[in-house]
Design a protein around this motif. Structure first.
Motif, mmCIF file in Angstrom:
data_model
loop_
_atom_site.group_PDB
_atom_site.id
_atom_site.type_symbol
_atom_site.label_atom_id
_atom_site.label_comp_id
_atom_site.label_asym_id
_atom_site.label_seq_id
_atom_site.Cartn_x
_atom_site.Cartn_y
_atom_site.Cartn_z
ATOM 1 N N TYR A 1 0.891 -1.060 -0.021
ATOM 2 C CA TYR A 1 0.134 -0.059 0.116
ATOM 3 C C TYR A 1 0.930 1.186 0.100
ATOM 4 C CZ TYR A 1 -3.334 3.410 1.354
ATOM 5 O OH TYR A 1 -4.305 4.957 1.429
ATOM 6 N N LEU A 2 1.840 1.385 0.775
ATOM 7 C CA LEU A 2 2.665 2.565 0.813
ATOM 8 C C LEU A 2 3.452 2.606 -0.425
ATOM 9 C CD1 LEU A 2 4.273 1.988 4.516
ATOM 10 C CD2 LEU A 2 2.422 3.481 3.860
ATOM 11 N N LYS A 3 4.300 1.369 -0.990
ATOM 12 C CA LYS A 3 4.724 1.800 -2.267
ATOM 13 C C LYS A 3 3.892 2.090 -3.308
ATOM 14 C CE LYS A 3 8.418 -0.703 -4.546
ATOM 15 N NZ LYS A 3 9.223 -1.869 -4.662
ATOM 16 N N ASP A 4 2.613 1.500 -3.474
ATOM 17 C CA ASP A 4 1.572 1.936 -4.415
ATOM 18 C C ASP A 4 1.212 3.441 -4.334
ATOM 19 O OD1 ASP A 4 1.705 -0.524 -5.093
ATOM 20 O OD2 ASP A 4 -0.123 -1.315 -4.393
ATOM 21 N N ASN A 5 1.526 4.151 -3.054
ATOM 22 C CA ASN A 5 1.337 5.404 -2.924
ATOM 23 C C ASN A 5 2.533 6.194 -2.941
ATOM 24 O OD1 ASN A 5 -1.872 5.829 -2.399
ATOM 25 N ND2 ASN A 5 -1.211 3.984 -1.537
ATOM 26 N N ASP A 6 3.575 5.613 -3.504
ATOM 27 C CA ASP A 6 4.833 6.677 -3.625
ATOM 28 C C ASP A 6 5.657 7.016 -2.408
ATOM 29 O OD1 ASP A 6 4.759 6.437 -6.563
ATOM 30 O OD2 ASP A 6 3.424 8.010 -6.686
#
Length: 118
Positions: free
Chosen positions: A11-16
Motif C-alpha cells: 500500500y505504501l509503495k503503491d502510494n509512492d
C-alpha cells in the motif's frame, strides 16, 4: 505475519511512499504474538519464524529496507544476550537492533546509557 507486512508495505509503495526501515514487532524481548511466538523455555523457533515472515515480506516489497528487532529493557545484558543468542540459533534474520533504554525519575539516562553499552 507475512501477508500483513506485505499488504501494508505494498500500500505504501503503491502510494509512492519510500520506506527505509521497518520494525518487526515492538518491544519483543520475550517474543511476539503470544502465545504462538512466546520465547519460553529457550524455544525461539516460533518467534524466529514470525520475525522471518515479516522480514521476508518487507524485503520482497522493499529489497533495501532495514529490518529492526526492537526490544525493551536493553540495559539488561543477560536478557539482551539471551534473546539475540536464541534468535540467532533459531535462524532469525534482522539488519538492525532497536535497543530501548529509559531515563530515571530525575531525567538522567541511567538505563539508556547501560542499554547503549550493550
Amino acid at each position: 505475519m507475512k501477508a500483513a507486512v506485505a499488504d501494508v508495505l505494498k500500500y505504501l509503495k503503491d502510494n509512492d511512499i519510500d520506506v527505509e526501515w521497518i520494525q518487526i514487532g515492538n518491544e519483543t524481548r520475550v517474543g511476539m504474538l503470544w502465545p504462538l511466538g512466546l520465547a519460553s523455555d529457550n524455544n525461539f523457533s516460533n518467534y524466529a519464524a514470525l520475525n522471518n515472515a515479516g522480514y521476508d515480506a518487507a524485503k520482497a516489497v522493499y529489497p533495501n529496507v532495514q529490518c529492526i528487532i526492537h526490544i525493551d529493557q536493553g540495559n539488561d545484558l543477560g536478557g539482551f544476550t539471551w534473546m539475540f543468542d536464541g534468535l540467532k540459533a533459531a535462524g532469525a534474520k534482522w539488519d538492525v537492533i532497536g535497543n530501548k533504554g529509559a531515563f530515571d525519575s530525575n531525567g538522567k539516562p541511567t538505563d539508556a546509557l547501560n542499554a547503549f553499552k550493550n
